[in-house]
Structure formats: structure tokens, C-alpha cells
Design a protein around this motif. Structure first.
Motif, PDB file in Angstrom:
ATOM      1  N   GLY A  18       4.474   2.508   1.309  1.00 58.71           N
ATOM      2  CA  GLY A  18       5.218   3.642   0.761  1.00 58.71           C
ATOM      3  C   GLY A  18       4.507   4.943   1.077  1.00 58.71           C
ATOM      4  N   ALA A  19       5.274   5.949   1.439  1.00 52.07           N
ATOM      5  CA  ALA A  19       4.688   7.261   1.729  1.00 52.07           C
ATOM      6  C   ALA A  19       5.524   8.331   1.037  1.00 52.07           C
ATOM      7  CB  ALA A  19       4.634   7.513   3.229  1.00 52.07           C
ATOM      8  N   ARG A  20       4.952   9.522   1.011  1.00 48.32           N
ATOM      9  CA  ARG A  20       5.642  10.615   0.321  1.00 48.32           C
ATOM     10  C   ARG A  20       6.916  11.023   1.064  1.00 48.32           C
ATOM     11  NH1 ARG A  20       3.368  16.582  -0.452  1.00 48.32           N
ATOM     12  NH2 ARG A  20       4.125  16.996  -2.555  1.00 48.32           N
ATOM     13  N   VAL A  50      10.005   5.683   1.704  1.00 48.10           N
ATOM     14  CA  VAL A  50       9.468   7.022   1.404  1.00 48.10           C
ATOM     15  C   VAL A  50      10.041   7.496   0.069  1.00 48.10           C
ATOM     16  CG1 VAL A  50       9.122   7.679   3.816  1.00 48.10           C
ATOM     17  CG2 VAL A  50      11.298   8.191   2.717  1.00 48.10           C
ATOM     18  N   ASP A  51       9.265   8.338  -0.609  1.00 52.34           N
ATOM     19  CA  ASP A  51       9.742   8.880  -1.887  1.00 52.34           C
ATOM     20  C   ASP A  51      10.855   9.896  -1.674  1.00 52.34           C
ATOM     21  OD1 ASP A  51       8.098   7.355  -3.404  1.00 52.34           O
ATOM     22  OD2 ASP A  51       6.713   8.963  -3.973  1.00 52.34           O
ATOM     23  N   ARG A  52      10.772  10.614  -0.569  1.00 50.52           N
ATOM     24  CA  ARG A  52      11.782  11.624  -0.271  1.00 50.52           C
ATOM     25  C   ARG A  52      12.203  11.492   1.182  1.00 50.52           C
ATOM     26  NH1 ARG A  52       8.325  13.405  -3.649  1.00 50.52           N
ATOM     27  NH2 ARG A  52       8.914  14.579  -5.498  1.00 50.52           N
ATOM     28  N   GLY A  53      13.486  11.261   1.399  1.00 49.25           N
ATOM     29  CA  GLY A  53      13.974  11.159   2.766  1.00 49.25           C
ATOM     30  C   GLY A  53      14.175  12.547   3.367  1.00 49.25           C
ATOM     31  N   PRO A 105      14.501   2.959   4.114  1.00 48.21           N
ATOM     32  CA  PRO A 105      14.578   2.955   2.658  1.00 48.21           C
ATOM     33  C   PRO A 105      13.983   4.215   2.021  1.00 48.21           C
ATOM     34  CG  PRO A 105      13.774   0.852   3.461  1.00 48.21           C
ATOM     35  CD  PRO A 105      13.793   1.777   4.644  1.00 48.21           C
ATOM     36  N   VAL A 106      14.595   4.614   0.913  1.00 46.87           N
ATOM     37  CA  VAL A 106      14.073   5.694   0.074  1.00 46.87           C
ATOM     38  C   VAL A 106      13.882   5.110  -1.321  1.00 46.87           C
ATOM     39  CG1 VAL A 106      14.506   7.981  -0.919  1.00 46.87           C
ATOM     40  CG2 VAL A 106      15.290   7.461   1.406  1.00 46.87           C
ATOM     41  N   GLY A 107      12.686   5.290  -1.866  1.00 43.45           N
ATOM     42  CA  GLY A 107      12.391   4.743  -3.192  1.00 43.45           C
ATOM     43  C   GLY A 107      10.939   4.316  -3.253  1.00 43.45           C
ATOM     44  N   VAL A 108      10.530   3.804  -4.391  1.00 44.70           N
ATOM     45  CA  VAL A 108       9.120   3.439  -4.545  1.00 44.70           C
ATOM     46  C   VAL A 108       8.822   2.119  -3.837  1.00 44.70           C
ATOM     47  CG1 VAL A 108       8.761   4.709  -6.684  1.00 44.70           C
ATOM     48  CG2 VAL A 108       9.648   2.390  -6.785  1.00 44.70           C
ATOM     49  N   VAL A 109       7.540   1.909  -3.554  1.00 42.61           N
ATOM     50  CA  VAL A 109       7.160   0.760  -2.733  1.00 42.61           C
ATOM     51  C   VAL A 109       7.481  -0.571  -3.432  1.00 42.61           C
ATOM     52  CG1 VAL A 109       4.734   0.577  -3.496  1.00 42.61           C
ATOM     53  CG2 VAL A 109       5.345  -0.055  -1.155  1.00 42.61           C
ATOM     54  N   THR A 124       0.822  -1.202   0.000  1.00 42.03           N
ATOM     55  CA  THR A 124       0.000   0.000   0.000  1.00 42.03           C
ATOM     56  C   THR A 124       0.860   1.258   0.000  1.00 42.03           C
ATOM     57  OG1 THR A 124      -1.698   1.192   1.255  1.00 42.03           O
ATOM     58  CG2 THR A 124      -0.222  -0.192   2.517  1.00 42.03           C
ATOM     59  N   GLY A 125       0.205   2.351  -0.396  1.00 41.41           N
ATOM     60  CA  GLY A 125       0.930   3.616  -0.411  1.00 41.41           C
ATOM     61  C   GLY A 125       0.021   4.757  -0.023  1.00 41.41           C
ATOM     62  N   GLY A 126       0.580   5.748   0.672  1.00 41.62           N
ATOM     63  CA  GLY A 126      -0.166   6.942   1.055  1.00 41.62           C
ATOM     64  C   GLY A 126      -1.374   6.609   1.895  1.00 41.62           C
TER      65      GLY A 126
END
Lengths: 269, 153
Positions: free
Chosen positions: A139-141, A167-170, A177-181, A109-111
Motif C-alpha cells: 500500500g502506498a499513499r 493506494v490511499d488516493r488514486g 485498487p484504491v483503499g487500505v492495504v 507492507t506499506g510506504g
């Protein structure tokens, strides 16, 4: 079809624009299945579909998590305890938790997509012995935009649930982790030949997730996604939420990918 | 068999390559380990190697003036780190910062290139794997750029 007035019991601010309302149910015996939604009515303003984010084993409250994205949700997130909102439902299909019994369950899931999955997570954790590995990939923004952050922390502390968050942006303090889910899928423990996956988030994220799971040996009859369209009646009459041959409010919002065929991939549907 | 060969032969990255091909690649490889907080390389430094991560986590990032280091992407077990050694000007584009203690295989870039030039079949196998990684990395960055979790106002 008529909304029933329900009293707001509490309002919790989850994120800057996201709130969880706890409502007193209209009577005894209010029940829902994980993944279902209600039509919430801000009196005099309008009605919107909102996923139920509460514990399905607790019928004492209707719990709904709302992101303020327009006039109706702005009004719904501005309520205070003691106010009333209108409720219709619950409506729609649910996450098929039973189909995952005896197998690995992958929840991706994301957001704000975590909100409609929370009841499913609580249900499978309530019956933990029925499942093999359970993995939650979220995954979150940004680190400040993790929904249900305290509960995520609690779940991460469990030995019987694998939780990976990206997360998309650390930021300066984020050590995860930083990156897409989808980048987390390779780190999860599951048997792609038999596991079941529940996926909920923005459609782009879900499409890439489906591709990644299929490339790892999943079959689309074990992939379940939650779709979103502009709903009006909530019961399959008005056609507002038509998605190819489906009405999302009645045939969904939870769909098995194999039933959807190419609808997921068809432009402008 | 070398220690590097034993480590490489079971890695998904090399799945589909022959043992002979993996043996040639292993001759350019050295097992390495890093502690949390260390840097493997810095932006602008000479790029002469790449790394296959076996365990741990590496953050690729840049220094934003006034903001300190900012991670753009993190890499984990099974991920390949670094392709600047393949193309001029052979300088790293990012910092590689160790997030958690990490074990990896370091490949000597010039020697790997020599091996690929000498055996085009091996070179093609390697290039297929590098481009697969590049495409996936690019798709991920595109989704990040789309900012799919932002509020749709």
C-alpha cells in the motif's frame, strides 16, 4: 561501537524525499540478514538507524534506503558519490525466511516499509522452489509514491509471485485498487492455517493488518512484524528504544507477534 | 434451483445463513455483467439496488470540478456495493465506475426490504452482514484519512 567510514558509491532518488545509498563496505565479507539495520552517521550531525534494503546475496555494496524526515536523514540524503558516511552494524533480528519454507508466504507492507522487506523478497525469490505461494501486498499513499516502482513492475510480471498494490488516493490515470492495504488480503492466495506473514509499515497499518489476519485464521506465532523506536546505541545498552520488556535494537526490529503479547496493543509503550 | 441461488450459496457474504434464507434472497437477485468503462450508477441517481461483486473491479468515486473523476475506493470479488437503497433519500452518494470487466449479482432493494420486513430473522441476518461491511468500510476510510504514509516531520 565506533562508526566505520564508508564511501558513497551512488545515490538514487527513489521518491521526492526518499533516496537509496550504495556504500562501499568497510572490508571483504560484509554480510547481513534480511530485516537488519545499520546505524548510519552523518559526520558532525548525528546517527540514525536505517534498514538495509539491498540484496543479501550481494556483499559488494551496503544498500540503504532513507527517507528525509529530520536533520540527520536530511544530511544523509544530501550526500554525493565520493562522500563518506559512518556505518555501525548490521544489527538486530531478521525476517525468518526459513520458517516459511514449504508454506505460503504473505508479505504485507506499506510506504517505506517495503525497504526493509526488499532483502527478504529478493532472498525468497532466489530460492523460489522452497516456498509455496508468495504474495506481496503493498500500500502506498498515491501512485506517484510507490517505492521501487520499476522493480515492483518487474515482480508483477513474474508468474511465481503474486503482487497486489493499492493506494490511499488514486489519480486520473491510476487503474488499480484504491483503499487500505488490508483490503487486499481477501484477494491473496494463501492457506491461513499454515501460511507465514511478514508485515512492515506504519504501526497503525500493522495493527489493522494483524487483526485482519487473525480474523482469517492466522495464529500469531506465524505473524512477524518490524517495529520502530528511537534507537541510540543499537546494541541494547542505552534503553532509548525500549518497548515494554524489549529493546527494539537488540530483541528486534523483527518480532514474532506471539512473543510480543499485548505490547503491540498497549498505549504509550 | 435458480441461477442466482447457485451463485449466492457459496459466497462468503452469506456464510451462516440457511439455504431457505438464501433462497428468499435469491428471488430478489439477478446476475449482471458490465464492461470496463461503464458506470453502474451515478451520484444523485435513484438508489434501488445493491450488488455483490463476483469478479472484476468497481471504483467508487466523485467528480472533482476541474479534476475529472476521482476514485475513493475500489471494490472487488466478494465485496458488496451500495447501501443508499436502505436509507432515505435513496440516492447514490458516489459514481460506480467499472475498472475492469465485472460480474455481479444485483439485488432489488425494495423487494429485499420487503422480504426482511416479512421475516425479521432474515432481516437480522442481512443487517448483521451489512453493518459488518459498513464498519470495515468506515475503518478503512479512517485509516486513509490518517494519511499514515505521509512524511512525519
Amino acid at each position: 561501537m565506533h562508526p566505520v567510514p564508508c564511501r558513497v558509491h551512488s545515490v538514487v532518488r527513489e521518491l521526492e524525499d526518499t533516496f537509496t545509498l550504495e556504500l562501499d563496505p568497510p572490508g571483504d565479507g560484509w554480510e547481513f540478514a534480511p530485516g537488519q539495520f545499520t546505524m548510519l552517521y552523518a559526520f558532525g550531525i548525528g546517527e540514525v538507524p536505517i534498514s538495509i534494503s539491498g540484496d543479501p546475496s550481494d556483499s559488494s555494496r551496503i544498500v540503504q534506503t532513507i527517507r528525509a524526515v529530520g536533520p540527520v536523514t536530511d544530511a544523509l540524503t544530501a550526500v554525493s558519490p565520493g562522500d563518506f558516511v559512518g556505518v555501525r552494524g548490521p544489527y538486530g533480528t531478521s525476517w525468518p525466511t526459513g520458517s516459511a519454507e514449504g508454506r505460503d508466504l504473505l508479505i504485507i507492507t506499506g510506504g517505506i516499509g517495503l525497504a526493509p522487506l526488499r532483502p527478504a523478497i529478493l532472498e525468497v525469490l532466489d530460492h523460489r522452489d522452497r516456498y509455496d505461494n508468495i504474495t506481496l501486498l503493498y500500500g502506498a499513499r498515491s501512485p506517484g509514491e510507490l517505492l521501487f516502482a520499476e522493480e515492483l513492475q518487474e515482480w508483477r510480471g513474474r508468474f511465481d509471485l503474486e503482487v497486489l498494490i493499492t493506494v490511499d488516493r488514486g489519480d486520473q490515470v491510476w487503474r488499480g485498487p484504491v483503499g487500505v492495504v488490508t483490503s487486499l488480503i481477501g484477494r491473496a492466495s494463501f492457506d491461513p492455517e499454515s501460511a507465514v506473514a511478514f508485515v512492515c509499515g506504519p504501526e497503525i497499518m500493522m495493527r489493522f493488518t494483524i487483526q485482519e489476519l487473525l480474523s482469517r485464521g492466522f495464529t500469531d506465532d506465524r505473524l512477524h512484524i518490524s517495529m520502530e523506536r528511537n534507537m541510540k546505541c543499537g546494541i541494547g545498552l542505552c534503553g532509548h528504544c525500549q518497548l515494554g520488556p524489549f529493546f527494539v535494537c537488540k530483541d528486534g526490529p523483527i518480532f514474532r507477534c506471539s512473543e510480543m503479547g499485548d505490547t503491540c496493543w498497549t498505549r504509550e509503550v | 434451483m435458480s441461477e442466482a441461488f447457485d451463485l449466492l450459496v457459496d459466497q462468503p457474504f452469506f456464510k451462516g445463513m440457511t439455504e431457505d434464507q438464501i433462497r428468499v434472497v435469491a428471488e430478489t437477485a439477478t446476475p449482471v455483467s458490465y464492461r470496463e468503462g461503464e458506470f453502474i450508477f451515478f451520484e444523485g441517481g435513484k438508489a434501488d439496488s445493491c450488488f455483490l461483486i463476483l469478479d472484476g473491479g468497481v471504483a467508487l468515486g466523485l467528480e472533482k470540478p476541474g479534476h475529472g473523476p476521482t476514485a475513493i475506493l475500489t471494490l472487488h470479488a466478494g465485496d458488496l456495493l451500495g447501501w443508499s437503497w436502505l436509507y432515505p433519500p435513496y440516492r447514490w452518494s458516489y459514481n460506480a465506475h467499472i475498472h475492469v470487466d465485472t460480474k455481479a449479482i444485483r439485488f432489488d432493494g425494495p423487494r429485499l426490504k420487503e422480504a426482511a420486513d416479512a421475516d425479521p430473522v432474515l432481516g437480522y441476518e442481512l443487517m448483521k452482514r451489512f453493518t459488518d461491511m459498513l464498519v470495515k468500510r468506515m475503518q478503512s476510510i479512517r485509516i486513509q484519512l490518517l494519511d499514515v504514509y505521509s512524511t512525519p516531520r
